[in-house]
Scaffold this motif. Sequence first.
Motif, PDB file in Angstrom:
ATOM      1  N   ALA A   1      37.303  35.435  40.425  1.00 38.06           N
ATOM      2  CA  ALA A   1      36.754  35.065  39.129  1.00 38.06           C
ATOM      3  C   ALA A   1      35.240  35.048  39.291  1.00 38.06           C
ATOM      4  N   GLU A   2      34.571  35.972  38.631  1.00 35.96           N
ATOM      5  CA  GLU A   2      33.129  36.149  38.849  1.00 35.96           C
ATOM      6  C   GLU A   2      32.350  35.839  37.581  1.00 35.96           C
ATOM      7  N   SER A   3      31.298  35.056  37.765  1.00 39.25           N
ATOM      8  CA  SER A   3      30.396  34.775  36.658  1.00 39.25           C
ATOM      9  C   SER A   3      29.077  35.509  36.914  1.00 39.25           C
ATOM     10  N   CYS A   4      28.194  34.956  37.746  1.00 43.01           N
ATOM     11  CA  CYS A   4      26.861  35.551  37.936  1.00 43.01           C
ATOM     12  C   CYS A   4      26.909  36.912  38.625  1.00 43.01           C
ATOM     13  N   THR A   5      27.952  37.197  39.400  1.00 44.31           N
ATOM     14  CA  THR A   5      28.027  38.478  40.102  1.00 44.31           C
ATOM     15  C   THR A   5      28.636  39.583  39.235  1.00 44.31           C
ATOM     16  N   GLY A   6      29.236  39.227  38.116  1.00 48.46           N
ATOM     17  CA  GLY A   6      29.657  40.202  37.123  1.00 48.46           C
ATOM     18  C   GLY A   6      30.527  41.338  37.622  1.00 48.46           C
ATOM     19  N   GLY A   7      31.384  41.078  38.598  1.00 53.32           N
ATOM     20  CA  GLY A   7      32.300  42.112  39.090  1.00 53.32           C
ATOM     21  C   GLY A   7      31.870  42.780  40.377  1.00 53.32           C
ATOM     22  N   MET A   8      30.734  42.385  40.937  1.00 49.24           N
ATOM     23  CA  MET A   8      30.239  43.029  42.163  1.00 49.24           C
ATOM     24  C   MET A   8      31.138  42.755  43.367  1.00 49.24           C
ATOM     25  N   PHE A   9      31.692  41.551  43.442  1.00 46.55           N
ATOM     26  CA  PHE A   9      32.609  41.218  44.535  1.00 46.55           C
ATOM     27  C   PHE A   9      33.815  42.152  44.489  1.00 46.55           C
ATOM     28  N   THR A  10      34.420  42.257  43.335  1.00 45.46           N
ATOM     29  CA  THR A  10      35.583  43.130  43.182  1.00 45.46           C
ATOM     30  C   THR A  10      35.204  44.592  43.396  1.00 45.46           C
ATOM     31  N   GLY A  11      34.021  44.964  42.924  1.00 46.59           N
ATOM     32  CA  GLY A  11      33.554  46.330  43.089  1.00 46.59           C
ATOM     33  C   GLY A  11      33.439  46.736  44.541  1.00 46.59           C
TER      34      GLY A  11
ATOM     35  N   VAL B   1      36.895  50.251  49.131  1.00 46.36           N
ATOM     36  CA  VAL B   1      37.655  50.435  50.367  1.00 46.36           C
ATOM     37  C   VAL B   1      39.004  51.094  50.065  1.00 46.36           C
ATOM     38  N   PRO B   2      39.320  52.203  50.738  1.00 44.06           N
ATOM     39  CA  PRO B   2      40.647  52.795  50.565  1.00 44.06           C
ATOM     40  C   PRO B   2      41.731  51.787  50.952  1.00 44.06           C
ATOM     41  N   GLY B   3      42.731  51.671  50.132  1.00 41.26           N
ATOM     42  CA  GLY B   3      43.802  50.707  50.399  1.00 41.26           C
ATOM     43  C   GLY B   3      43.597  49.373  49.727  1.00 41.26           C
ATOM     44  N   ALA B   4      42.506  49.230  48.972  1.00 41.76           N
ATOM     45  CA  ALA B   4      42.251  47.964  48.288  1.00 41.76           C
ATOM     46  C   ALA B   4      43.342  47.629  47.283  1.00 41.76           C
ATOM     47  N   SER B   5      43.993  48.650  46.740  1.00 39.69           N
ATOM     48  CA  SER B   5      45.044  48.412  45.747  1.00 39.69           C
ATOM     49  C   SER B   5      46.231  47.657  46.329  1.00 39.69           C
TER      50      SER B   5
ATOM     51  N   SER C   1      41.227  41.013  38.770  1.00 40.01           N
ATOM     52  CA  SER C   1      40.166  40.026  38.883  1.00 40.01           C
ATOM     53  C   SER C   1      39.622  39.742  37.494  1.00 40.01           C
ATOM     54  N   PHE C   2      38.721  38.764  37.403  1.00 39.89           N
ATOM     55  CA  PHE C   2      38.244  38.300  36.103  1.00 39.89           C
ATOM     56  C   PHE C   2      36.720  38.187  36.111  1.00 39.89           C
ATOM     57  N   ILE C   3      36.085  38.715  35.075  1.00 44.88           N
ATOM     58  CA  ILE C   3      34.663  38.471  34.855  1.00 44.88           C
ATOM     59  C   ILE C   3      34.574  37.457  33.729  1.00 44.88           C
ATOM     60  N   THR C   4      34.254  36.228  34.081  1.00 47.14           N
ATOM     61  CA  THR C   4      34.243  35.131  33.105  1.00 47.14           C
ATOM     62  C   THR C   4      32.817  34.592  33.006  1.00 47.14           C
ATOM     63  N   TYR C   5      32.010  35.317  32.268  1.00 43.15           N
ATOM     64  CA  TYR C   5      30.592  34.971  32.179  1.00 43.15           C
ATOM     65  C   TYR C   5      30.346  33.766  31.270  1.00 43.15           C
ATOM     66  N   SER C   6      31.099  33.690  30.185  1.00 48.35           N
ATOM     67  CA  SER C   6      30.906  32.582  29.246  1.00 48.35           C
ATOM     68  C   SER C   6      31.818  31.409  29.591  1.00 48.35           C
ATOM     69  N   ASN C   7      31.458  30.255  29.085  1.00 50.49           N
ATOM     70  CA  ASN C   7      32.307  29.074  29.275  1.00 50.49           C
ATOM     71  C   ASN C   7      33.670  29.271  28.627  1.00 50.49           C
ATOM     72  N   GLU C   8      33.662  29.939  27.468  1.00 53.60           N
ATOM     73  CA  GLU C   8      34.925  30.168  26.765  1.00 53.60           C
ATOM     74  C   GLU C   8      35.875  31.008  27.613  1.00 53.60           C
ATOM     75  N   ALA C   9      35.330  32.026  28.293  1.00 55.40           N
ATOM     76  CA  ALA C   9      36.167  32.878  29.138  1.00 55.40           C
ATOM     77  C   ALA C   9      36.699  32.108  30.338  1.00 55.40           C
ATOM     78  N   LYS C  10      35.878  31.231  30.885  1.00 55.24           N
ATOM     79  CA  LYS C  10      36.317  30.419  32.035  1.00 55.24           C
ATOM     80  C   LYS C  10      37.496  29.531  31.636  1.00 55.24           C
ATOM     81  N   MET C  11      37.438  28.976  30.439  1.00 53.54           N
ATOM     82  CA  MET C  11      38.537  28.122  29.978  1.00 53.54           C
ATOM     83  C   MET C  11      39.763  28.952  29.615  1.00 53.54           C
TER      84      MET C  11
END
Length: 413
Positions: free
Chosen positions: A277-287, A292-296, A302-312
Amino acid sequence: MTAEIICVGTEILLGNIVNTNAAYLSERLAALGISVFFETTVGDNPERLEQVVHQGLERSDILILSGGLGPTKDDLTKEIAARACGQKLKEDKEAMRRLKEYFSSTRLPMTENNLKQAMVPENCTVLYNENGTAPGMVIHEERGKEVILLPGPPSELIPMFHHQVEPILQKLRPGVLFSKVIKIDCMGESSVETEILDLIEKQSNPTVAPYAKLGEVHLRVTANADTMEEAKELVKPMVMELRRRFGNKIYTEEEDITLEEVLVESLAEKKYTIAAAESCTGGMFTGRLVNVPGASDVLNESFITYSNEAKMKYLGVKEETLNTVGAVSEETAVQMAEGAAKAADADVGVGITGLAGPGGATEDKKPGLVYIGVCVHGKTKVKKYQLKGDRQKVRQVTVSRAMTMVRLALCEE
């Protein structure tokens, strides 16, 4: 043996592009045991370029020039270097064949100025370019010095240097050089150096040197000997000592292995899945994971939850938490990690929240403040970081810190 790096291009001097070639070449030359005493950037000016080349020939054994090998009028590196070495240019038949083949296969028009890319100095080793049209070359100067010309684009320079130039440089050195890398992801450069200062000061062969990377520190152990077997034996005791001192802070000893590759492999070995669940990194961790081959096999969602509403909404972060301690807090990072694991039915959940900067900062929460939570089978740990740098650097280092936290948590499983 000394080398000098000369990077050619007005665009570098103007700051239009970042000169990553110099950093790459310096690091590789150090790994080869070749000292770099001078590094110069010069624009596309024939007089100044020739002056720099003549100066380099007087004080260095090897000159490495990057850029200026293209077909246009301002691409003069080859012509200037050849003149400085007292050589004329001649057509290289294989370079010409490759040039014609390239334009034929791409169906692009081959203009007259492209032909000059097939011209090479009289006494040189041609380095055929597998990733572009401009060949590199090693000019053999009459005093025994070597002038190495490489194309400017890193996508062409790096493979050419690695596959063609390094073997040449290895032969120029007396004896055989063997190098091994130790990669550490839990400490800063100054802390690592403090731990090995006695080894740096006392050892001459092998040597150990730290190199700071973004979110990591690499230690390179290098030995010189008459044979490769002897060089490898010299390196072994130093590597064992580094293993003893740093333990599981070392994430790999392989040159080409990245932190995300180690993480994906560790998850796959345990048959664990992960969700972030990424806020400030905006998907970079998942990216980085999906690079990496085999990541699937380990990552379903994963979730990009930038706003408070998305986090809830997606993670179940409590409104009370957000209203009291805020989105950038230990409590929120914990709930994000646990919420990601629950929502994705994953073994591992990661929650990342922070202020990459500069917006949203307060007196209590400065730019660079980051909280990372890692939940493994319901057991959650959280860490607070106060990182420095611009917005992009904070986000990149945050991802590395999160990956380290996951890796260490998996080691404890």
